[in-house]
Design a protein around this motif. Structure first.
Motif, PDB file in Angstrom:
ATOM      1  N   SER A   1       0.829  -1.201   0.000  1.00 46.23           N
ATOM      2  CA  SER A   1       0.000   0.000   0.000  1.00 46.23           C
ATOM      3  C   SER A   1       0.866   1.255   0.000  1.00 46.23           C
ATOM      4  O   SER A   1       0.524   2.267  -0.617  1.00 46.23           O
TER       5      SER A   1
ATOM      6  N   GLN B   1     -10.648  -2.268   0.478  1.00 49.13           N
ATOM      7  CA  GLN B   1      -9.282  -1.861   0.105  1.00 49.13           C
ATOM      8  C   GLN B   1      -8.264  -2.911   0.538  1.00 49.13           C
ATOM      9  O   GLN B   1      -7.334  -3.238  -0.210  1.00 49.13           O
TER      10      GLN B   1
ATOM     11  N   THR C   1      -5.943  -5.044  -1.933  1.00 47.46           N
ATOM     12  CA  THR C   1      -4.488  -4.994  -1.774  1.00 47.46           C
ATOM     13  C   THR C   1      -3.925  -6.387  -1.560  1.00 47.46           C
ATOM     14  O   THR C   1      -2.883  -6.745  -2.121  1.00 47.46           O
TER      15      THR C   1
END
Length: 197
Positions: A16, A147, A151
């Motif tokens: 990230s 998210q 990821t």
């Protein structure tokens, strides 16, 4: 690279922050210390002493392993607290709150593991910043979960293929311990030169 058993929770944080950094650390096995990584390692050595405490209404467990079969995740918690029946992970970081959400991604991945291990929904977590001696609340909401899972899929693909994402220069590069290996500005100049030639 194709026989990956579990994805380290920390890999989501690194990906990230910077996909190329994640590749260097988890595919190329490159790592270089700088003052920030040494400080962080020192902090985690103190935190990762396996222990449990009962502080009145709050029960604390340090340095336990977390695992999720559903998400193929594994890692070690800095601290897990239980208060009034609620369970939440706390991730320790050396500095102050940064400008990016990579630390929140790591807390969410820990929450996903804890949910599976305990059969209980985890709604919040925290990041403890040692420099400011403050906790930052992390809401484990649907957006953050999506998210984190997205990821995780990207990290899984990276570890399975071993294909290096290109280095991209940004403000994040300023404190990166792998900057001298990566040289993102030189890489960009080289690409521009090749396109012109």
């Amino acid at each position: 690279m194709n026989d990956i058993d579990y994805i380290p929770i920390a890999a989501l944080n690194h990906y990230s922050f910077c996909p190329h950094r994640c590749w260097r650390m988890f595919c190329a096995a490159e790592f270089v210390d700088n003052q920030y990584t040494v400080d962080g390692t020192s902090l985690h050595e103190r935190v990762h002493t396996l222990s449990q405490n009962d502080r009145g209404e709050v029960w604390q467990v340090r340095a336990i392993y977390l695992k999720s079969e559903k998400y193929n995740l594994i890692g070690k918690s800095d601290l897990v607290e239980v208060e009034s029946g609620e369970v939440y992970p706390i991730e320790y970081k050396r500095g102050n709150k940064g400008e990016w959400n990579n630390d929140e991604m790591q807390v969410c991945a820990q929450a996903l593991c804890l949910e599976e291990m305990m059969g209980k929904e985890i709604k919040i977590g925290y990041i403890y910043y040692a420099q400011s001696n403050q906790r930052q609340l992390v809401e484990i909401n649907e957006d953050l979960r999506k998210q984190a899972i997205a990821t995780l899929n990207l990290v899984t693909n990276l570890l399975q293929t071993g294909i290096a994402p290109p280095p991209v220069y940004s403000q994040k590069c300023r404190g990166c311990s792998l900057y001298s290996q990566c040289l993102p500005q030189a890489n960009k100049k080289m690409q521009t030169y090749q396109e012109v030639a």
